[in-house]
Design an enzyme around this catalytic site. Sequence first.
Site, PDB file in Angstrom:
ATOM      1  N   GLY A   1       0.959  -1.060   0.092  1.00  0.00           N
ATOM      2  CA  GLY A   1      -0.090  -0.090  -0.134  1.00  0.00           C
ATOM      3  C   GLY A   1       0.783   1.238  -0.072  1.00  0.00           C
TER       4      GLY A   1
ATOM      5  N   ALA B   1       2.220   2.908   2.497  1.00  0.00           N
ATOM      6  CA  ALA B   1       3.392   2.803   3.436  1.00  0.00           C
ATOM      7  C   ALA B   1       4.575   1.970   2.889  1.00  0.00           C
ATOM      8  CB  ALA B   1       3.174   2.243   4.771  1.00  0.00           C
TER       9      ALA B   1
ATOM     10  N   SER C   1       3.234  -8.664  -1.354  1.00  0.00           N
ATOM     11  CA  SER C   1       1.893  -8.145  -1.058  1.00  0.00           C
ATOM     12  C   SER C   1       1.098  -9.568  -1.481  1.00  0.00           C
ATOM     13  CB  SER C   1       1.620  -7.019  -1.919  1.00  0.00           C
ATOM     14  OG  SER C   1       0.320  -6.694  -1.862  1.00  0.00           O
TER      15      SER C   1
ATOM     16  N   PHE D   1     -11.405  19.816   6.002  1.00  0.00           N
ATOM     17  CA  PHE D   1     -11.650  18.647   6.807  1.00  0.00           C
ATOM     18  C   PHE D   1     -11.717  18.739   8.224  1.00  0.00           C
ATOM     19  CE2 PHE D   1     -10.870  13.962   5.194  1.00  0.00           C
ATOM     20  CZ  PHE D   1     -11.368  14.283   4.081  1.00  0.00           C
TER      21      PHE D   1
ATOM     22  N   TRP E   1       2.210 -13.043  -2.861  1.00  0.00           N
ATOM     23  CA  TRP E   1       2.844 -13.679  -1.934  1.00  0.00           C
ATOM     24  C   TRP E   1       2.107 -13.375  -0.477  1.00  0.00           C
ATOM     25  CZ3 TRP E   1       7.094 -17.330  -1.799  1.00  0.00           C
ATOM     26  CH2 TRP E   1       7.484 -17.651  -3.262  1.00  0.00           C
TER      27      TRP E   1
ATOM     28  N   ASP F   1      -3.153  -8.847   9.889  1.00  0.00           N
ATOM     29  CA  ASP F   1      -2.119  -9.876   9.695  1.00  0.00           C
ATOM     30  C   ASP F   1      -0.783  -9.322  10.535  1.00  0.00           C
ATOM     31  OD1 ASP F   1      -4.105 -10.559   7.788  1.00  0.00           O
ATOM     32  OD2 ASP F   1      -2.589 -11.312   6.257  1.00  0.00           O
TER      33      ASP F   1
ATOM     34  N   GLN G   1     -11.516   3.748  15.297  1.00  0.00           N
ATOM     35  CA  GLN G   1     -12.239   5.028  14.766  1.00  0.00           C
ATOM     36  C   GLN G   1     -13.708   4.368  14.098  1.00  0.00           C
ATOM     37  OE1 GLN G   1     -10.594   7.690  11.590  1.00  0.00           O
ATOM     38  NE2 GLN G   1     -10.974   8.867  13.258  1.00  0.00           N
TER      39      GLN G   1
ATOM     40  N   HIS H   1     -16.088   6.119  11.888  1.00  0.00           N
ATOM     41  CA  HIS H   1     -16.231   7.164  10.679  1.00  0.00           C
ATOM     42  C   HIS H   1     -17.627   7.537  10.789  1.00  0.00           C
ATOM     43  CE1 HIS H   1     -16.381   9.548   7.043  1.00  0.00           C
ATOM     44  NE2 HIS H   1     -15.076   9.460   6.918  1.00  0.00           N
TER      45      HIS H   1
ATOM     46  N   LEU I   1     -18.003   3.620   2.556  1.00  0.00           N
ATOM     47  CA  LEU I   1     -17.688   5.161   3.075  1.00  0.00           C
ATOM     48  C   LEU I   1     -18.218   6.147   2.198  1.00  0.00           C
ATOM     49  CD1 LEU I   1     -15.726   6.425   5.099  1.00  0.00           C
ATOM     50  CD2 LEU I   1     -14.018   6.857   3.537  1.00  0.00           C
TER      51      LEU I   1
ATOM     52  N   GLU J   1     -15.399  12.059   4.066  1.00  0.00           N
ATOM     53  CA  GLU J   1     -15.592  13.251   4.943  1.00  0.00           C
ATOM     54  C   GLU J   1     -15.409  14.578   3.917  1.00  0.00           C
ATOM     55  OE1 GLU J   1     -13.701  13.073   8.793  1.00  0.00           O
ATOM     56  OE2 GLU J   1     -12.700  15.104   8.411  1.00  0.00           O
TER      57      GLU J   1
ATOM     58  N   ARG K   1     -13.736  13.304  14.348  1.00  0.00           N
ATOM     59  CA  ARG K   1     -14.982  12.153  13.893  1.00  0.00           C
ATOM     60  C   ARG K   1     -15.399  11.338  15.263  1.00  0.00           C
ATOM     61  NH1 ARG K   1     -11.284   9.390   8.817  1.00  0.00           N
ATOM     62  NH2 ARG K   1     -11.792  11.066   7.492  1.00  0.00           N
TER      63      ARG K   1
ATOM     64  N   HIS L   1     -13.806   2.157  10.948  1.00  0.00           N
ATOM     65  CA  HIS L   1     -13.131   2.727   9.809  1.00  0.00           C
ATOM     66  C   HIS L   1     -11.717   2.517   9.599  1.00  0.00           C
ATOM     67  CE1 HIS L   1     -12.143   5.519   6.435  1.00  0.00           C
ATOM     68  NE2 HIS L   1     -11.654   6.341   7.007  1.00  0.00           N
TER      69      HIS L   1
ATOM     70  N   ARG M   1      -7.982   9.826  15.247  1.00  0.00           N
ATOM     71  CA  ARG M   1      -7.160  10.339  13.892  1.00  0.00           C
ATOM     72  C   ARG M   1      -8.052  11.590  13.361  1.00  0.00           C
ATOM     73  NH1 ARG M   1      -7.292   9.319   8.385  1.00  0.00           N
ATOM     74  NH2 ARG M   1      -8.621   7.405   8.504  1.00  0.00           N
ATOM     75  N   LEU M   2      -7.324  12.620  12.831  1.00  0.00           N
ATOM     76  CA  LEU M   2      -7.995  13.415  12.000  1.00  0.00           C
ATOM     77  C   LEU M   2      -8.275  12.839  10.465  1.00  0.00           C
ATOM     78  CD1 LEU M   2      -6.685  16.971  12.853  1.00  0.00           C
ATOM     79  CD2 LEU M   2      -8.518  15.853  13.794  1.00  0.00           C
TER      80      LEU M   2
ATOM     81  N   SER N   1      -3.941   9.910   7.769  1.00  0.00           N
ATOM     82  CA  SER N   1      -3.416   8.849   7.616  1.00  0.00           C
ATOM     83  C   SER N   1      -2.643   8.731   6.395  1.00  0.00           C
ATOM     84  CB  SER N   1      -4.656   7.661   7.315  1.00  0.00           C
ATOM     85  OG  SER N   1      -4.054   6.480   7.490  1.00  0.00           O
ATOM     86  N   LEU N   2      -3.221   9.111   5.252  1.00  0.00           N
ATOM     87  CA  LEU N   2      -2.103   9.085   4.047  1.00  0.00           C
ATOM     88  C   LEU N   2      -0.891   9.687   4.385  1.00  0.00           C
ATOM     89  CD1 LEU N   2      -4.592   9.837   1.035  1.00  0.00           C
ATOM     90  CD2 LEU N   2      -4.019   7.460   1.998  1.00  0.00           C
TER      91      LEU N   2
HETATM   92  C1  LIG Z   1     -12.527   3.631   2.363  1.00  0.00           C
HETATM   93  C2  LIG Z   1     -11.457   4.257   2.791  1.00  0.00           C
HETATM   94  C3  LIG Z   1     -11.138   5.576   2.644  1.00  0.00           C
HETATM   95  C4  LIG Z   1      -9.885   6.337   3.270  1.00  0.00           C
HETATM   96  N1  LIG Z   1      -9.597   7.664   2.973  1.00  0.00           N
HETATM   97  C5  LIG Z   1      -8.615   8.318   3.656  1.00  0.00           C
HETATM   98  C6  LIG Z   1      -8.325   9.282   3.019  1.00  0.00           C
HETATM   99  O1  LIG Z   1      -9.048  10.293   2.415  1.00  0.00           O
HETATM  100  N2  LIG Z   1      -7.409  10.175   3.764  1.00  0.00           N
HETATM  101  C7  LIG Z   1      -6.709   9.486   4.619  1.00  0.00           C
HETATM  102  O2  LIG Z   1      -5.707  10.185   5.345  1.00  0.00           O
HETATM  103  N3  LIG Z   1      -6.896   8.117   4.934  1.00  0.00           N
HETATM  104  C8  LIG Z   1      -7.893   7.535   4.366  1.00  0.00           C
HETATM  105  N4  LIG Z   1      -8.236   6.235   4.683  1.00  0.00           N
HETATM  106  C9  LIG Z   1      -7.052   5.486   5.580  1.00  0.00           C
HETATM  107  C10 LIG Z   1      -6.006   5.030   4.805  1.00  0.00           C
HETATM  108  O3  LIG Z   1      -6.460   4.947   3.625  1.00  0.00           O
HETATM  109  C11 LIG Z   1      -5.517   3.936   5.265  1.00  0.00           C
HETATM  110  O4  LIG Z   1      -5.005   3.922   6.841  1.00  0.00           O
HETATM  111  C12 LIG Z   1      -3.986   3.707   4.230  1.00  0.00           C
HETATM  112  O5  LIG Z   1      -4.381   3.759   3.200  1.00  0.00           O
HETATM  113  C13 LIG Z   1      -3.073   2.369   4.844  1.00  0.00           C
HETATM  114  O6  LIG Z   1      -2.245   2.213   4.350  1.00  0.00           O
HETATM  115  P1  LIG Z   1      -1.047   1.205   4.500  1.00  0.00           P
HETATM  116  O7  LIG Z   1       0.050   1.315   3.158  1.00  0.00           O
HETATM  117  O8  LIG Z   1      -0.797   1.221   5.950  1.00  0.00           O
HETATM  118  O9  LIG Z   1      -1.865  -0.214   4.215  1.00  0.00           O
HETATM  119  P2  LIG Z   1      -2.539  -0.795   2.877  1.00  0.00           P
HETATM  120  O10 LIG Z   1      -3.092   0.222   1.964  1.00  0.00           O
HETATM  121  O11 LIG Z   1      -4.064  -1.447   3.809  1.00  0.00           O
HETATM  122  O12 LIG Z   1      -1.991  -2.041   2.470  1.00  0.00           O
HETATM  123  C14 LIG Z   1      -1.831  -3.248   3.082  1.00  0.00           C
HETATM  124  C15 LIG Z   1      -0.690  -4.173   2.316  1.00  0.00           C
HETATM  125  O13 LIG Z   1      -0.254  -5.117   2.922  1.00  0.00           O
HETATM  126  C16 LIG Z   1      -0.438  -6.160   2.232  1.00  0.00           C
HETATM  127  N5  LIG Z   1      -0.677  -7.466   3.234  1.00  0.00           N
HETATM  128  C17 LIG Z   1      -1.380  -7.349   4.372  1.00  0.00           C
HETATM  129  N6  LIG Z   1      -1.252  -8.756   4.952  1.00  0.00           N
HETATM  130  C18 LIG Z   1      -0.293  -9.311   3.991  1.00  0.00           C
HETATM  131  C19 LIG Z   1       0.377 -10.631   4.430  1.00  0.00           C
HETATM  132  N7  LIG Z   1       0.076 -11.593   5.202  1.00  0.00           N
HETATM  133  N8  LIG Z   1       1.075 -11.173   3.504  1.00  0.00           N
HETATM  134  C20 LIG Z   1       1.621 -10.188   2.333  1.00  0.00           C
HETATM  135  N9  LIG Z   1       1.025  -9.087   2.120  1.00  0.00           N
HETATM  136  C21 LIG Z   1       0.265  -8.676   3.097  1.00  0.00           C
HETATM  137  C22 LIG Z   1      -1.579  -5.888   1.460  1.00  0.00           C
HETATM  138  O14 LIG Z   1      -1.498  -6.882   0.183  1.00  0.00           O
HETATM  139  C23 LIG Z   1      -1.403  -4.524   0.979  1.00  0.00           C
HETATM  140  O15 LIG Z   1      -0.545  -4.491  -0.046  1.00  0.00           O
HETATM  141  C24 LIG Z   1      -9.421   5.623   3.961  1.00  0.00           C
HETATM  142  C25 LIG Z   1      -9.499   4.302   4.321  1.00  0.00           C
HETATM  143  C26 LIG Z   1     -10.517   3.628   3.767  1.00  0.00           C
HETATM  144  C27 LIG Z   1     -10.773   2.233   4.223  1.00  0.00           C
END
Ligand SMILES: Cc1cc2nc3c(=O)[nH]c(=O)nc-3n(C[C@H](O)[C@H](O)[C@H](O)COP(=O)(O)OP(=O)(O)OC[C@H]3O[C@@H](n4cnc5c(N)ncnc54)[C@H](O)[C@@H]3O)c2cc1C
Length: 564
Positions: free
Chosen positions: A12, A14, A33, A113, A153, A210, A229, A231, A241, A244, A275, A342, A377-378, A382-383
Amino acid sequence: MPEHDVLIIGAGLAGQRAALAAAQNGVSVAIMSKVHPVRSHSVAAAGGINAAIDVSDDWRSHAYDTVKGSDFLGDQDAIEVMCREAPGEVMHLEHIGVTFHRNERGELDLRAFGGASINRTAYVADITGQAILHVLYEQLLKHSSVVARYEEWFTTSLIIDDDGACVGVVARDIRSGRIETFAAKSVILASGGAGQCFKPTTNALICTADGMAQAYRAGAPLMDMEMIQYHPTTLAENGFLITEGARGEGAHLLNKDGERFMSKSAPNKMELASRDVVSRAEQTEINEGRGVGADGKGIYLDITVVPRKRTLEALREIVNIGKDFAGVDITREPIIIQPGQHYIMGGVKTDIDGQTPITGLYAAGEVACVSVHGGNRLGANSLLDTLIFGRRSGEHAAQRALSTPVPRISDTALRRDAKMIEEIIARPRSGRRVSEIKEELGTTMNSHCAVFRDGPGLQSAYETVRRLKEEAAHAYIDDSGTVFNQDVLGAIELGYMLDTAETIVAAAIERTESRGAQFRTDFPERNDAEWLKHINTTRGANGEPEISYSPVTITQWQPEERKY
Ligand SMILES: Cc1cc2nc3c(=O)[nH]c(=O)nc-3n(C[C@H](O)[C@H](O)[C@H](O)COP(=O)(O)OP(=O)(O)OC[C@H]3O[C@@H](n4cnc5c(N)ncnc54)[C@H](O)[C@@H]3O)c2cc1C
């Protein structure tokens, strides 16, 4: 056995941001991933990303809003880092190709926001996550010579050596069912959140906690887990969703009498309070009989007050969601929403470089708890969190790898995980299915660990989770094949969710006060004297969560009463 300097679990925002940073630091990188990277939940992020870029804004104002939003539980050193580095990060994204929305003057446009004292959310219509994720994926392709990609994987566990350092992972190739050991000098967990512990949730089916459970099982502490949180605007039937951004553009919340009830709890910020505050106000209207819809469990979100042209341009995804999933044209009539699970503020405890207390193990994004979000969280922070701490983890992990030898790994963990999978497949088809247990977990958490909580409800949730863990140990699946066996992965994910849910409930029982997203009807006040501290859960010898505390870092903002 594949060997890499830096191995990242999760693709994702991060994970991809960490990979890019590590690759630019001259080390070999691998990113793994369980789904194709651009299907990570980050792709669903809609509303935008916060940064103090406006000339009249200041990162300190962003930091203060974040501290206040966190109900003073966020660590202020980490919040300062995130907010100070935010404008540079957003500009960097713009320069590598993210087409942020611009205003008539040609500058980056910023929308309002929740919880923010000024417009500071940069956005790409309501597909901000998708726009950033795709650009990062393209950028990573440029580094293909040093970045190995393991797409589809599934990581089954972290490998910890005799000195207690993380030295790699075990993973299963979903396409073939082959299981392998990966050695790495640094491992970064970027595996996202835990939304699927709840039903309904806005989170994708892959958000099954996980990484939190894998780190917990490896001995890492999970922090602030009670902070879940809800929402304020999700669709009742499926948890989808409604961003916001809708309220940011001016939409109103109305009860059955047509009253903008936010005037009672947040007379200044109204619909744009934080929120936790808005979700509580909605739930109070619903509980006191002023909800809308057939069962009275909804609230009207009225987007018709936003000019139609603007809605069609800046909120086009939710126009489609309204039509397709609720049969409502949101430009012409209000849509019925309710608070829904959320985001999880808690996660694997890290410092500001993503380091966990386990040597060689980093965490970034929703799986981690730095803690920049504290009790709440505001929106649009999170992004930002994923990108800032993804980058910092990638850089630090790469530097560490430069001075660390390649670890030697035995095949003990591989054999253990292969046996675990064989046993799941061989289970007799009696007792409960994995899907039934998951369903009961989700509805239990949503009944007792939601907007309002109390001691007896949490205690019953804890007992249910313990029972479900026993049932899950024998739960059966239908598919015994090797190719794309999602059934067996579902059984493993259920184990992760149950471990994580157990820590969520344990921490919520422990915190006998109300702060941020944790509102205890039996302890309705915030109690700084006793509870201005983080709750950490580690896995005890008997397999149950053990509680400890750590202090909240305060730099320049002393706790005060929170009003919006
Ligand atoms: C509908 C929605 C809208 C949102 N809108 C906003 C917004 O507008 N602004 C904001 O700031 N935040 C928003 N958020 C929150 C934000 O999007 C997330 O907190 C953030 O994108 C999480 O990113 P991440 O990289 O941590 O994880 P993710 O994007 O969830 O990625 C997780 C990764 O881990 C991998 N993975 C997980 N488990 C395993 C495993 N066992 N083996 C291998 N790979 C694995 C997955 O395949 C994936 O690639 C929103 C969330 C949602 C659900």
